[in-house]
Design an enzyme around this catalytic site. Structure first.
Site, PDB file in Angstrom:
ATOM      1  N   HIS A  33      -4.517  47.837   7.255  1.00  0.00           N
ATOM      2  CA  HIS A  33      -4.367  48.800   6.153  1.00  0.00           C
ATOM      3  C   HIS A  33      -5.639  48.733   5.296  1.00  0.00           C
ATOM      4  CE1 HIS A  33      -2.550  51.619   3.604  1.00  0.00           C
ATOM      5  NE2 HIS A  33      -1.517  50.951   3.126  1.00  0.00           N
TER       6      HIS A  33
ATOM      7  N   ARG B 210      -5.905  53.219  -5.320  1.00  0.00           N
ATOM      8  CA  ARG B 210      -5.954  53.855  -3.990  1.00  0.00           C
ATOM      9  C   ARG B 210      -6.745  55.160  -4.083  1.00  0.00           C
ATOM     10  NH1 ARG B 210      -2.119  52.785  -0.122  1.00  0.00           N
ATOM     11  NH2 ARG B 210      -3.451  54.125   1.121  1.00  0.00           N
TER      12      ARG B 210
HETATM   13  N1  NVA Z   1       3.477  46.285   5.619  1.00  0.00           N
HETATM   14  C1  NVA Z   1       3.995  47.530   5.098  1.00  0.00           C
HETATM   15  C2  NVA Z   1       2.994  48.200   4.227  1.00  0.00           C
HETATM   16  C3  NVA Z   1       3.456  49.470   3.590  1.00  0.00           C
HETATM   17  C4  NVA Z   1       2.398  50.149   2.781  1.00  0.00           C
HETATM   18  C5  NVA Z   1       4.392  48.429   6.254  1.00  0.00           C
HETATM   19  O1  NVA Z   1       3.656  48.513   7.234  1.00  0.00           O
HETATM   20  O2  NVA Z   1       5.467  49.050   6.170  1.00  0.00           O
HETATM   21  N1   CP Z   2       0.878  51.173  -0.134  1.00  0.00           N
HETATM   22  C1   CP Z   2       1.036  52.280   0.602  1.00  0.00           C
HETATM   23  O1   CP Z   2       0.316  52.535   1.588  1.00  0.00           O
HETATM   24  O2   CP Z   2       2.005  53.115   0.148  1.00  0.00           O
HETATM   25  P1   CP Z   2       2.643  54.355   0.919  1.00  0.00           P
HETATM   26  O3   CP Z   2       3.377  53.823   2.111  1.00  0.00           O
HETATM   27  O4   CP Z   2       3.541  54.997  -0.087  1.00  0.00           O
HETATM   28  O5   CP Z   2       1.533  55.285   1.347  1.00  0.00           O
END
Ligand code: NVA
Ligand code: CP
Length: 302
Positions: free
Chosen positions: A129, A287
């Site tokens: 991410h 973000r």
């Molecule tokens: N680890 C989480 C992050 C969400 C922004 C997921 O992948 O669902």
């Molecule tokens: N933290 C993040 O990526 O949030 P969303 O899943 O809402 O995009």
């Protein structure tokens, strides 16, 4: 920099350069200084998983930069009916100037970049991410003034956030401790290859030792979007891996807490800690600014 697929592809200087630009863009946004660097540019946003922050911040960011965001739900694209990534990449490259994609497999994001001829941004995969961690580093620097030399402890799952935090943190000179329960502590092999010999990196299942004297404590959900079928087992395995008042007594008194959100109060973090650490909302705001820096870097003058 041609794409943002994962932080492993960037140098520490490139990361700092993005954070510097993000600070400037944040200043301009707050002070009404127009910054239409991407006038006439179009960004396609492909989502095969849910999103609040990523979708809204990319859409708004493109508008603030004078460009145009195009939301493309994978369910509505032929991609969702099995059209190959290769063809999708080639065709979209003829219409739009860049693609942001949130999906499951990292290899799909890499393939979009490989077969297309426009910049690709990873808006989250099961493995990484990077946009989130750029915002995290920006937030840490805003609150602590520096990055290098700070101790960051992540408490949670060895998944996408843990991978990107490890790489991002080490690349900017932080001490990075990953406190993860046994069995859920397997970082991506490329991340391990990058981090394992760095004395500033450590994996532990002792959260108190991990958080000891930390400047930054980070957590994430116990069950990620791609792990919905494992929720019950994960709730058991992660019991005790909660960021709460008692854990925070081990961190520095002025430690900040970050969470990429969405949060599950009562699981990985308590409501009290969420309320006591409004920097989590700064992190969500950042973000927008961090991604605008990525967009300008990748799309301007291209
Ligand atoms: N680890 C989480 C992050 C969400 C922004 C997921 O992948 O669902
Ligand atoms: N933290 C993040 O990526 O949030 P969303 O899943 O809402 O995009």
């Amino acid at each position: 920099m041609q794409h943002l697929l994962k932080l492993l592809d960037l140098t520490g200087d490139e990361i700092i350069g993005l954070l510097n630009m993000a600070d400037q863009l944040k200043y301009e946004t707050k002070n009404g200084v127009e910054h239409h660097h991407l006038k006439g540019k179009t960004l396609g946003l492909i989502f095969t998983k849910s999103s609040t922050r990523t979708r809204v911040s990319f859409e708004v960011g493109m508008v603030q930069l004078g460009g145009y965001p195009l939301f493309l739900s994978a369910n509505d694209l032929q991609l969702g009916r099995g059209e190959p990534i290769e063809d999708t990449a080639k065709v979209l490259s003829r219409y739009i100037d860049g693609i942001m994609i949130r999906t499951f497999k990292q290899s799909d994001v890499e393939d979009l970049a490989k077969y297309g001829s426009i910049p690709v941004i990873n808006g989250l995969t099961d493995s990484f991410h990077p946009c989130q961690v750029l915002a995290d580093l920006m937030t840490i620097r805003e609150h602590k003034k520096v990055l290098s030399g700070l101790k960051m402890c992540f408490v949670g799952d060895g998944h996408n956030m843990a991978n990107s935090l490890t790489v991002g943190g080490l690349k900017v000179g932080m001490e990075v401790v990953m406190a993860m329960p046994k069995g859920y502590d397997k970082l991506h092999p490329d991340v391990m290859a990058f981090a394992k010999d760095n004395p500033a990196f450590k994996i532990t299942d002792d959260i108190h030792a991990g958080v000891k004297d930390a400047d930054v404590v980070v957590t994430d959900v116990w069950t990620s979007m791609d792990q919905g079928d494992q929720a019950e087992a994960r709730r058991k395995a992660f019991a005790g891996f909660q960021v709460n008042d008692s854990l925070m007594t081990h961190a520095k008194p002025d430690a900040i807490v970050l969470h990429c959100l969405p949060a599950h109060r009562g699981e990985e973090i308590t409501a009290e800690i969420m309320d006591a650490h409004p920097e989590i909302i700064d992190e969500a705001e950042n973000r927008l600014h961090a991604q605008k820096a990525v967009l300008v870097t990748l799309l301007k003058d291209k």
